[in-house]
Design an enzyme around this catalytic site. Structure first.
Site, PDB file in Angstrom:
ATOM      1  CG  HIS A 153      -1.858  -1.114   1.329  1.00 21.89           C
ATOM      2  ND1 HIS A 153      -1.768  -2.075   2.318  1.00 21.89           N
ATOM      3  CD2 HIS A 153      -2.920  -1.452   0.575  1.00 21.89           C
ATOM      4  CE1 HIS A 153      -2.740  -2.960   2.160  1.00 21.89           C
ATOM      5  NE2 HIS A 153      -3.451  -2.605   1.115  1.00 21.89           N
TER       6      HIS A 153
ATOM      7  CE  LYS B 283      -0.929 -10.460  -2.856  1.00 24.51           C
ATOM      8  NZ  LYS B 283      -2.227  -9.988  -2.373  1.00 24.51           N
TER       9      LYS B 283
END
Ligand code: PAF
Length: 285
Positions: A37, A149
């Site tokens: 993140h 991802k």
């Protein structure tokens, strides 16, 4: 850094920033922030004057037997990480703020969902698309950042934005990995020590498959058999493993162009996903 909990408040923050001529970068998350993140926030920070982060564990994208109730949450920790990474505003709505009534409609994704996570998590991408569409309408950023991802999620969001002409740029950022190759994920905290020690073999298997492709093997069935073989040596259970064209997510025996090798794997307490994208013409991505 401000924390706001209502749609009205986050809109006011964004309007004020736009009025001063700022461009807006947006990072939607479900919290429990990790370096993956942070890399999205840093990319947004680099490209834009004003960065909004949302933290919302979206019930719509969890199936009845999934981990909604035990999805890891730690807002205080997230707040510190966000501040350090340079977020201007955290949008931290309640479920009631986002869904004051049962949603009278939702986005139904019709393409790219019969494979990978879409086939093993029915309805998941309808929930993701619906909340991301809401968040994009609420924040109205110039650019929104997502991790590669979740490659299928990224492809579906790109398709959604194109299909509904949403005026936002979607930016995919590379997967951030632990030193031993395991993809960073909020769910890694569920792994037992033994599972954690074994888990990097998922990435190793994908890399091996990718190397086979790059060394000239372009039959999907051969690559798939190799992946299944390698993953079969683990102590967990394969949810899916596949080799598809990317971003169309089409199956084709003869591989060409961009190809995604993707896996979802069950350990006792966690389902992990990972992928590797290779470009047969240009080498690995
Ligand atoms: O990738 C995630 O964390 C979520 O699926 C997202 C995009 C924030 C939507 O809830």
């Amino acid at each position: 850094m401000k924390v706001v909990e209502t749609i009205k408040a986050v809109r006011n923050e964004v309007i004020a920033a736009k009025q001063t001529g700022f461009s807006i970068g947006f990072v939607p998350t479900m919290g429990y922030l990790h370096e993956g993140h942070v890399s999205l926030i840093e990319a947004a920070r680099k490209d834009h004057d004003f960065v909004v982060l949302s933290i919302f564990v979206n019930p719509l994208q969890f199936g009845p037997n999934e981990d909604l109730d035990r999805y890891p949450r730690d807002f205080q920790r997230d707040e510190k990480i966000a501040q350090k990474a340079g977020v201007d505003v955290i949008f931290y709505p309640s479920v009631h703020e986002m869904y004051p009534t049962n949603m009278p409609m939702s986005i139904h994704v019709t393409s790219g969902v019969d494979v990978l996570c879409g086939s093993s998590r029915p309805g998941h991408f309808d929930g993701v698309a619906t909340v991301v569409m809401k968040l994009l309408q609420i924040v109205q950023p110039n650019e929104a950042y997502f991790g590669q991802k979740d490659a299928q999620q990224l492809a579906i969001i790109m398709n959604m934005v194109e299909a509904f002409n949403v005026p936002v740029n979607i930016h995919g950022c590379p997967t951030v990995r632990e030193e031993d190759g395991l993809a960073k994920s909020s769910r890694n905290v569920y792994l037992t020590n033994e599972d954690r020690a074994e888990a990097p073999f998922l990435y190793e298997a994908l890399k091996e498959g990718a190397n086979l492709i790059l060394s000239g093997e372009t039959r999907r069935s051969v690559i798939l058999a190799e992946l299944e073989n390698r993953l079969g040596t683990g102590s967990g259970r394969i949810d899916y493993v596949d080799v598809l064209r990317y971003p169309s997510l089409e199956q084709s025996e003869q591989l060409s162009g961009k190809v995604i090798l993707a896996v979802a794997y069950f350990y006792k307490n966690a389902r992990l996903i990972d992928n590797y994208i290779v470009d047969i013409q240009e080498g690995e991505k």
